[in-house]
Design a protein around this motif. Structure first.
Motif, mmCIF file in Angstrom:
data_model
loop_
_atom_site.group_PDB
_atom_site.id
_atom_site.type_symbol
_atom_site.label_atom_id
_atom_site.label_comp_id
_atom_site.label_asym_id
_atom_site.label_seq_id
_atom_site.Cartn_x
_atom_site.Cartn_y
_atom_site.Cartn_z
ATOM 1 N N ASN A 139 0.840 -1.198 0.000
ATOM 2 C CA ASN A 139 0.000 0.000 0.000
ATOM 3 C C ASN A 139 0.876 1.250 0.000
ATOM 4 O O ASN A 139 0.916 1.997 0.967
ATOM 5 C CB ASN A 139 -0.924 -0.002 1.224
ATOM 6 C CG ASN A 139 -1.892 1.168 1.212
ATOM 7 O OD1 ASN A 139 -2.307 1.618 0.148
ATOM 8 N ND2 ASN A 139 -2.243 1.672 2.386
ATOM 9 N N ASN A 192 -3.633 -7.891 4.690
ATOM 10 C CA ASN A 192 -2.496 -6.999 4.436
ATOM 11 C C ASN A 192 -1.757 -6.726 5.747
ATOM 12 O O ASN A 192 -1.704 -5.587 6.227
ATOM 13 C CB ASN A 192 -2.979 -5.672 3.831
ATOM 14 C CG ASN A 192 -3.623 -5.855 2.478
ATOM 15 O OD1 ASN A 192 -2.961 -5.953 1.455
ATOM 16 N ND2 ASN A 192 -4.950 -5.899 2.470
ATOM 17 N N VAL A 227 0.721 -3.737 6.251
ATOM 18 C CA VAL A 227 0.281 -2.436 5.750
ATOM 19 C C VAL A 227 -0.497 -1.668 6.807
ATOM 20 O O VAL A 227 -1.370 -2.220 7.473
ATOM 21 C CB VAL A 227 -0.606 -2.615 4.495
ATOM 22 C CG1 VAL A 227 -1.153 -1.273 4.028
ATOM 23 C CG2 VAL A 227 0.194 -3.276 3.368
ATOM 24 N N LYS A 262 -3.557 -0.695 11.892
ATOM 25 C CA LYS A 262 -2.765 -1.767 11.297
ATOM 26 C C LYS A 262 -3.132 -3.084 11.987
ATOM 27 O O LYS A 262 -3.492 -3.097 13.167
ATOM 28 C CB LYS A 262 -1.275 -1.478 11.477
ATOM 29 C CG LYS A 262 -0.319 -2.437 10.768
ATOM 30 C CD LYS A 262 1.131 -1.991 10.985
ATOM 31 C CE LYS A 262 2.116 -2.833 10.175
ATOM 32 N NZ LYS A 262 2.111 -4.240 10.570
#
Length: 231
Positions: A87, A171, A174, A227
């Motif tokens: 990202n 993710n 990210v 996160k």
């Protein structure tokens, strides 16, 4: 990334990452749009398992070649790559895409949510191809059934709660801003509407806490966003 196969691509292209229409980020799957030489030959239209070379990095993802029948009636052919667990702003960067296997032909979906579901499945196919497995964790997610478990206990989440948690879960390296989360899950520009994100994450934490009292799977990054926190 682990368990990567030693295979030869059947095709490769390189070019410059350019701005697209921003549709990818509105379905939670931002894409890198590649501009190539006008006379370049391309594989047939479809979605492919791909390897990406970017600034000396080796990354993995899926690449779509063709028109975008779900989001517009444009006849222009685009080359759009979603990079798994990535990202960053890479506009203007040179990127090479190596093609390994075709997953499916282009499809038209009834809505963006259906498109997102298919892209999630495409990413799983690519990750399985490369032997990429999620980090070991008590929390598991099944995207086909939208089932979330901590150990052997199921956690019941709303559709928006599931989408946010899966965005983080898929993710893990990210960090996402509130704006990125809103646009990915609500499928519209954020326009500084962050309360919905904050409230939904509060509800996720509230529902998960009874099954994981000592570990918060979502970390707040002060002044930035959130996160995933692998246990």
């Amino acid at each position: 990334m682990n368990g990567k196969k030693d295979l030869r691509p059947f095709y490769q292209i390189d070019g410059t990452v350019i701005h697209g229409r921003g549709i990818g980020k509105l379905v939670g799957m931002p894409t890198a749009n590649l501009q190539i030489a006008p006379d370049s030959r391309l594989p047939e239209a479809g979605v492919y398992i791909s390897k990406i070379e970017l600034d000396a990095q080796i990354l993995y993802g899926i690449t779509h070649i063709g028109t975008r029948p779900t989001v517009d009636n444009d006849s222009d052919i685009s080359i759009e790559t979603h990079i798994v667990n990535f990202n960053k702003d890479i506009y203007g960067c040179n990127m090479k895409i190596l093609f390994f296997s075709k997953i499916r032909a282009p499809q038209k979906f009834d809505d963006l949510s259906s498109l997102l579901e298919q892209i999630r499945n495409d990413c799983l196919v690519a990750q399985n191809f490369w032997g990429i497995k999620p980090a070991a964790s008590k929390l598991t997610i099944d995207i086909k059934t939208h089932q979330v478990k901590i150990g052997d206990k199921e956690v019941y989440l709303s559709a928006k709660e599931f989408d946010i948690l899966y965005l983080f879960f898929s993710n893990p390296d990210v960090a996402f801003t509130k704006e990125q989360i809103y646009e990915a899950v609500w499928h519209e520009p954020a326009n500084n509407s962050y309360h919905a994100v904050e409230n939904t994450i509060f509800q996720i934490r509230k529902k998960i806490k009874p099954y994981s009292p000592k570990h918060d799977f979502i970390t707040t990054i002060v002044g930035f966003g959130y996160k995933y926190n692998v246990e």
